[in-house]
Design an enzyme around this catalytic site. Sequence first.
Site, PDB file in Angstrom:
ATOM      1  N   CYS A 189       3.500   8.671   1.045  1.00 26.78           N
ATOM      2  CA  CYS A 189       4.133   7.705   1.940  1.00 26.78           C
ATOM      3  C   CYS A 189       4.178   6.379   1.184  1.00 26.78           C
ATOM      4  O   CYS A 189       3.131   5.846   0.820  1.00 26.78           O
ATOM      5  CB  CYS A 189       3.301   7.583   3.222  1.00 26.78           C
ATOM      6  SG  CYS A 189       3.877   6.310   4.354  1.00 26.78           S
ATOM      7  N   CYS A 216       6.825  -5.230  15.116  1.00 30.44           N
ATOM      8  CA  CYS A 216       6.435  -4.273  16.166  1.00 30.44           C
ATOM      9  C   CYS A 216       4.984  -4.569  16.576  1.00 30.44           C
ATOM     10  O   CYS A 216       4.117  -4.731  15.709  1.00 30.44           O
ATOM     11  CB  CYS A 216       6.552  -2.837  15.646  1.00 30.44           C
ATOM     12  SG  CYS A 216       8.187  -2.452  15.016  1.00 30.44           S
ATOM     13  N   CYS A 271      -0.554   5.948  10.330  1.00 32.17           N
ATOM     14  CA  CYS A 271       0.664   5.287  10.771  1.00 32.17           C
ATOM     15  C   CYS A 271       0.386   3.963  11.458  1.00 32.17           C
ATOM     16  O   CYS A 271      -0.426   3.900  12.381  1.00 32.17           O
ATOM     17  CB  CYS A 271       1.339   6.193  11.790  1.00 32.17           C
ATOM     18  SG  CYS A 271       2.834   6.842  11.189  1.00 32.17           S
ATOM     19  N   CYS A 306       1.745  -2.560  15.252  1.00 33.67           N
ATOM     20  CA  CYS A 306       1.686  -2.241  13.823  1.00 33.67           C
ATOM     21  C   CYS A 306       1.006  -3.351  13.023  1.00 33.67           C
ATOM     22  O   CYS A 306       1.357  -4.528  13.155  1.00 33.67           O
ATOM     23  CB  CYS A 306       3.099  -2.019  13.316  1.00 33.67           C
ATOM     24  SG  CYS A 306       3.193  -1.844  11.526  1.00 33.67           S
ATOM     25  N   CYS A 334       6.359  -6.893   6.420  1.00 31.92           N
ATOM     26  CA  CYS A 334       7.520  -6.447   7.197  1.00 31.92           C
ATOM     27  C   CYS A 334       7.875  -7.535   8.194  1.00 31.92           C
ATOM     28  O   CYS A 334       6.990  -8.126   8.811  1.00 31.92           O
ATOM     29  CB  CYS A 334       7.214  -5.135   7.928  1.00 31.92           C
ATOM     30  SG  CYS A 334       8.632  -4.511   8.855  1.00 31.92           S
ATOM     31  N   GLU A 344       0.821  -1.207   0.000  1.00 33.96           N
ATOM     32  CA  GLU A 344       0.000   0.000   0.000  1.00 33.96           C
ATOM     33  C   GLU A 344       0.857   1.259   0.000  1.00 33.96           C
ATOM     34  O   GLU A 344       1.994   1.244   0.472  1.00 33.96           O
ATOM     35  CB  GLU A 344      -0.913   0.012   1.242  1.00 33.96           C
ATOM     36  CG  GLU A 344      -2.001  -1.045   1.181  1.00 33.96           C
ATOM     37  CD  GLU A 344      -2.923  -1.056   2.392  1.00 33.96           C
ATOM     38  OE1 GLU A 344      -4.119  -1.304   2.195  1.00 33.96           O
ATOM     39  OE2 GLU A 344      -2.465  -0.827   3.525  1.00 33.96           O
TER      40      GLU A 344
HETATM   41  S1  SF4 Z   1       6.323  -0.227  12.542  1.00 36.11           S
HETATM   42 FE1  SF4 Z   1       5.461  -1.860  11.254  1.00 36.11          FE
HETATM   43  S2  SF4 Z   1       6.281  -1.506   9.182  1.00 36.11           S
HETATM   44 FE2  SF4 Z   1       7.539  -0.301  10.637  1.00 36.11          FE
HETATM   45  S3  SF4 Z   1       9.241  -1.671  11.171  1.00 36.11           S
HETATM   46 FE3  SF4 Z   1       7.665  -2.022  12.747  1.00 36.11          FE
HETATM   47  S4  SF4 Z   1       6.459  -3.766  11.959  1.00 36.11           S
HETATM   48 FE4  SF4 Z   1       7.656  -2.944  10.231  1.00 36.11          FE
END
Ligand code: SF4
Length: 374
Positions: free
Chosen positions: A118, A129, A356, A132, A125, A105
């Site tokens: 962005c 985190c 975000c 996220c 990923c 995206e």
């Molecule tokens: S915030 Fe999300 S996209 Fe960014 S590094 Fe952490 S897991 Fe990956």
Amino acid sequence: MENPHRQPIVLTGGAPNLYDLTLPQLTALLQSWGQPAFRARQIWTHLYRRLTPSFEAMTDLPVALRERLAAETRLGVLSLSREQTADHGDTRKVLWRLPDGNVLESVLMLYPDRATVCVSTQAGCGMGCVFCATGRMGLLRNITAGEIVEQVLYFARGLRSGALAGTTRHDHLTNLVFMGMGEPFANYERWWAAVERLHDPQGFNFGARNMTVSTVGLVPGIRRLAQASLPINLAISLHAPNDALRSALMPVNKKYPIAALMDATREYIARTNRRVSFEYVLLQHQNDTPELAEELAELIDGLLCHVNLIPWNPVPGAPLQRSHRDRVRAFQNVLLRRGIACTVRVERGVAIAAACGQLAATPQPAETTTSARS
Ligand code: SF4
């Protein structure tokens, strides 16, 4: 368990994506076809200055050459799968499908004084985190420089034509942030190739100072960027001022703990004399107490930096809460009192999960796809 985001691999043939080629590579390809050197420059101008959407529209090229380009190369590989808007058209999220079936995206955000895109640097990923949505996908694959560049050109083309202007009068992009899906420094070479491609004064000519890369804190990448030839802005996702808390929120901290991250940050500032942004997502009763604000102030005291506070944006199923407005203000006040520049990020695109940490590239069952050049 089967990853719902991963699609069956579809072989797309070996035709090169023109957006993946450097100018010397494009020149070599055309020379191997017996074309004069100036043809490469002509095509480069179509790709990055005129933003020409199709081979047919490159009318200053001989018909035979256009036909050969169409037969043996690809003018982009991203298929637009879904486009959603919010904020009266000033926030626009696009879901792309890649040739191998994976998805990613990108988001356009229009403000009175700037037009920011962005973009994603990986499909999914691998950093995990906890707050996220992208982190829950896992890493699907690194994307190519061309696939990064194409995301930007789509929005640039749409602004130039007026189709994506929203309520604003922007006709070009002013800012580019590598803060979409993925960790740019985990795909450093391809990401950097995209930066150089977009910066190229003979091509898209986008100012490096208007580009910002956000990292989860990969120390080797920060050190590398400190030595890089272009002055890209650096944002570091910090989110906690001590190792125990940061490791709980961001597994990467076990590999690159805060002391190592701060050393690399100091080196980056010393070498570049550029201000670093620390991103700090605020999670109710997790990392948003005044004591932690004091600890953060202590940690970054004296650094050339700015703190960007981001009240957490909801992610379905995450056992977390967004910090209450009063807690955000109290946290910010501690930092301001300590003389640290600190702002609270303006929310955009929450209604379409474009804010975000919300990008999850969830396709709808019966989505149709159209070319990224449309
Ligand atoms: S915030 Fe999300 S996209 Fe960014 S590094 Fe952490 S897991 Fe990956």
